[in-house]
Design an enzyme around this catalytic site. Structure first.
Site, PDB file in Angstrom:
ATOM      1  N   ASN A  83      27.894  35.754  44.139  1.00 38.01           N
ATOM      2  CA  ASN A  83      29.325  35.541  44.330  1.00 38.01           C
ATOM      3  C   ASN A  83      29.660  35.715  45.818  1.00 38.01           C
ATOM      4  O   ASN A  83      29.464  36.796  46.376  1.00 38.01           O
ATOM      5  CB  ASN A  83      30.087  36.548  43.458  1.00 38.01           C
ATOM      6  CG  ASN A  83      31.574  36.333  43.509  1.00 38.01           C
ATOM      7  OD1 ASN A  83      32.139  36.134  44.576  1.00 38.01           O
ATOM      8  ND2 ASN A  83      32.220  36.370  42.364  1.00 38.01           N
TER       9      ASN A  83
ATOM     10  N   HIS B 171      33.421  37.544  48.674  1.00 39.89           N
ATOM     11  CA  HIS B 171      33.643  38.679  49.583  1.00 39.89           C
ATOM     12  C   HIS B 171      33.491  38.267  51.053  1.00 39.89           C
ATOM     13  O   HIS B 171      34.000  38.942  51.938  1.00 39.89           O
ATOM     14  CB  HIS B 171      32.721  39.834  49.202  1.00 39.89           C
ATOM     15  CG  HIS B 171      32.844  40.159  47.737  1.00 39.89           C
ATOM     16  ND1 HIS B 171      33.926  40.845  47.233  1.00 39.89           N
ATOM     17  CD2 HIS B 171      32.079  39.821  46.677  1.00 39.89           C
ATOM     18  CE1 HIS B 171      33.803  40.927  45.907  1.00 39.89           C
ATOM     19  NE2 HIS B 171      32.682  40.319  45.552  1.00 39.89           N
TER      20      HIS B 171
ATOM     21  N   HIS C  72      35.495  32.250  43.254  1.00 36.05           N
ATOM     22  CA  HIS C  72      36.725  32.342  42.464  1.00 36.05           C
ATOM     23  C   HIS C  72      37.854  31.694  43.235  1.00 36.05           C
ATOM     24  O   HIS C  72      38.230  32.167  44.308  1.00 36.05           O
ATOM     25  CB  HIS C  72      37.009  33.833  42.213  1.00 36.05           C
ATOM     26  CG  HIS C  72      38.179  34.092  41.315  1.00 36.05           C
ATOM     27  ND1 HIS C  72      38.488  35.345  40.846  1.00 36.05           N
ATOM     28  CD2 HIS C  72      39.124  33.262  40.791  1.00 36.05           C
ATOM     29  CE1 HIS C  72      39.566  35.282  40.067  1.00 36.05           C
ATOM     30  NE2 HIS C  72      39.972  34.030  40.036  1.00 36.05           N
TER      31      HIS C  72
ATOM     32  N   ARG D 276      41.596  31.265  43.398  1.00 35.27           N
ATOM     33  CA  ARG D 276      42.761  31.950  42.829  1.00 35.27           C
ATOM     34  C   ARG D 276      44.011  31.084  42.938  1.00 35.27           C
ATOM     35  O   ARG D 276      44.059  30.160  43.752  1.00 35.27           O
ATOM     36  CB  ARG D 276      43.000  33.266  43.584  1.00 35.27           C
ATOM     37  CG  ARG D 276      41.927  34.294  43.330  1.00 35.27           C
ATOM     38  CD  ARG D 276      42.185  35.582  44.094  1.00 35.27           C
ATOM     39  NE  ARG D 276      41.321  36.632  43.591  1.00 35.27           N
ATOM     40  CZ  ARG D 276      41.596  37.383  42.528  1.00 35.27           C
ATOM     41  NH1 ARG D 276      42.748  37.235  41.893  1.00 35.27           N
ATOM     42  NH2 ARG D 276      40.747  38.300  42.123  1.00 35.27           N
TER      43      ARG D 276
ATOM     44  N   ARG E 164      44.015  32.815  48.127  1.00 32.78           N
ATOM     45  CA  ARG E 164      44.042  33.753  49.261  1.00 32.78           C
ATOM     46  C   ARG E 164      42.674  34.019  49.889  1.00 32.78           C
ATOM     47  O   ARG E 164      42.600  34.436  51.033  1.00 32.78           O
ATOM     48  CB  ARG E 164      44.717  35.061  48.869  1.00 32.78           C
ATOM     49  CG  ARG E 164      43.943  35.924  47.883  1.00 32.78           C
ATOM     50  CD  ARG E 164      44.694  37.236  47.657  1.00 32.78           C
ATOM     51  NE  ARG E 164      43.887  38.234  47.016  1.00 32.78           N
ATOM     52  CZ  ARG E 164      44.032  38.624  45.756  1.00 32.78           C
ATOM     53  NH1 ARG E 164      44.967  38.076  45.010  1.00 32.78           N
ATOM     54  NH2 ARG E 164      43.249  39.547  45.248  1.00 32.78           N
TER      55      ARG E 164
ATOM     56  N   GLU F 171      34.896  30.418  39.176  1.00 29.42           N
ATOM     57  CA  GLU F 171      35.733  31.257  38.330  1.00 29.42           C
ATOM     58  C   GLU F 171      37.182  30.820  38.529  1.00 29.42           C
ATOM     59  O   GLU F 171      37.609  30.583  39.663  1.00 29.42           O
ATOM     60  CB  GLU F 171      35.598  32.726  38.733  1.00 29.42           C
ATOM     61  CG  GLU F 171      34.211  33.298  38.499  1.00 29.42           C
ATOM     62  CD  GLU F 171      34.071  34.694  39.094  1.00 29.42           C
ATOM     63  OE1 GLU F 171      35.049  35.226  39.653  1.00 29.42           O
ATOM     64  OE2 GLU F 171      32.970  35.235  39.020  1.00 29.42           O
TER      65      GLU F 171
ATOM     66  N   THR G 205      39.243  40.882  39.786  1.00 25.93           N
ATOM     67  CA  THR G 205      39.427  40.688  38.343  1.00 25.93           C
ATOM     68  C   THR G 205      39.373  42.055  37.652  1.00 25.93           C
ATOM     69  O   THR G 205      38.456  42.839  37.891  1.00 25.93           O
ATOM     70  CB  THR G 205      38.314  39.768  37.795  1.00 25.93           C
ATOM     71  OG1 THR G 205      38.273  38.592  38.614  1.00 25.93           O
ATOM     72  CG2 THR G 205      38.581  39.376  36.360  1.00 25.93           C
TER      73      THR G 205
ATOM     74  N   GLU H 267      30.414  35.707  29.616  1.00 24.60           N
ATOM     75  CA  GLU H 267      29.961  36.645  30.646  1.00 24.60           C
ATOM     76  C   GLU H 267      30.525  38.007  30.264  1.00 24.60           C
ATOM     77  O   GLU H 267      31.749  38.192  30.192  1.00 24.60           O
ATOM     78  CB  GLU H 267      30.440  36.229  32.042  1.00 24.60           C
ATOM     79  CG  GLU H 267      30.001  37.254  33.094  1.00 24.60           C
ATOM     80  CD  GLU H 267      30.134  36.741  34.519  1.00 24.60           C
ATOM     81  OE1 GLU H 267      29.816  35.560  34.776  1.00 24.60           O
ATOM     82  OE2 GLU H 267      30.547  37.533  35.380  1.00 24.60           O
TER      83      GLU H 267
ATOM     84  N   HIS I  91      30.060  41.969  37.228  1.00 24.52           N
ATOM     85  CA  HIS I  91      31.142  42.802  37.778  1.00 24.52           C
ATOM     86  C   HIS I  91      30.628  44.217  38.035  1.00 24.52           C
ATOM     87  O   HIS I  91      30.260  44.929  37.116  1.00 24.52           O
ATOM     88  CB  HIS I  91      32.380  42.860  36.888  1.00 24.52           C
ATOM     89  CG  HIS I  91      33.600  43.146  37.708  1.00 24.52           C
ATOM     90  ND1 HIS I  91      34.467  42.160  38.142  1.00 24.52           N
ATOM     91  CD2 HIS I  91      34.058  44.297  38.238  1.00 24.52           C
ATOM     92  CE1 HIS I  91      35.418  42.704  38.882  1.00 24.52           C
ATOM     93  NE2 HIS I  91      35.180  43.996  38.960  1.00 24.52           N
TER      94      HIS I  91
END
Ligand code: PXP
Length: 237
Positions: free
Chosen positions: A6, A9, A42, A44, A48, A69, A100, A150, A187
């Site tokens: 992922n 970040h 992801h 959103r 952002r 995502e 999340t 998931e 996660h």
């Protein structure tokens, strides 16, 4: 077992100063050459962190697999459908959340989720639902048309009573597998807690971000990905 990295970040760090760097897109060849099986991001509602520009470029350059995502917001769903990633993972989204916060409530919001699943699957996307590791909801996930679940490992990653949460994950994983759902997990997973997850049967994919990107600050992204792959038991160079 596959590893999806992922890269949100990296985008989070970029948005802290509104700079063009660090660019999450630049992570792709490094992550793929290190041996990861896919890239996860992801998009959103407020865009952002990961932007539409990022996703368009990711779609162009990813050679492994792109997993996006998203929540059920119609504008986001329409954008993701137009991109046609390999995989999409439906997640809940609350305005102002840092990350999340939990799995989808697929029982209460079944109708809305089903509508979104139908739209995304119409374009050939393989669909995952991000859910709590609760064996009783796996049948609902299947009925809604999901290909995979998931399992949320947030509680596992935070609780001192790991054994109890592992038992919960095992029951959920077995229930999902028995009815033909593919099982993923993610996660809060990291180098220090991955071992327990490997004891859960039927998990074929882990999606991991924060721990890998954090380690990369010190060791570089290639080493961080390779180290995780090694802990997952993958035979890497
Ligand atoms: N899977 C899902 C559905 C997520 O929302 C996240 C966080 O964006 C992850 C996996 C990765 O979590 P982490 O960054 O804590 O490894």
């Amino acid at each position: 077992m596959r590893l999806g990295v992922n890269i949100d970040h990296i985008a989070t760090l970029r948005s802290q100063r509104n700079t063009p760097y660090p660019d999450p897109v630049d992570a792709v060849p490094i992550v793929e050459l290190a041996g990861a099986d896919g890239i996860t991001c992801h998009i959103r509602i407020d865009r952002r962190h990961i932007t539409e520009r990022d996703v368009r470029i990711l779609r162009e350059i990813i050679k492994t697999s792109l997993n996006i995502e998203l929540c059920t917001d119609s504008d986001v769903v329409s954008f993701v459908s137009s991109i046609k990633p390999n995989h999409a993972c439906l997640v809940p989204e609350r305005e102002g959340e840092q990350t999340t916060e939990g799995g989808l409530d697929i029982v209460t919001h079944g109708k809305e989720i089903k509508k979104t699943i139908d739209i995304l699957k119409d374009t050939g996307i393989i669909l995952t639902l991000f859910v709590e590791p609760d064996e009783s909801i796996m049948e609902t996930a299947k009925q809604l048309g999901a290909d995979a679940v998931e399992l949320n490992t947030k509680v596992y990653s935070e609780t001192p009573d790991k054994r109890r949460e592992i038992e919960r994950l095992k029951r959920a994983s077995i229930a999902a597998h028995e009815i033909g759902l593919e099982v993923h997990a993610g996660h809060g997973l990291g180098y220090h807690n991955i071992e327990g997850i490997l004891s859960v049967p039927h998990i074929v994919e882990l999606n991991i971000g924060h721990s890998i990107i954090s380690r990369a600050v010190f060791t570089g992204l290639e080493e961080a990905v390779k180290r995780m792959l090694k802990l997952m038991g993958k035979n890497i160079q």
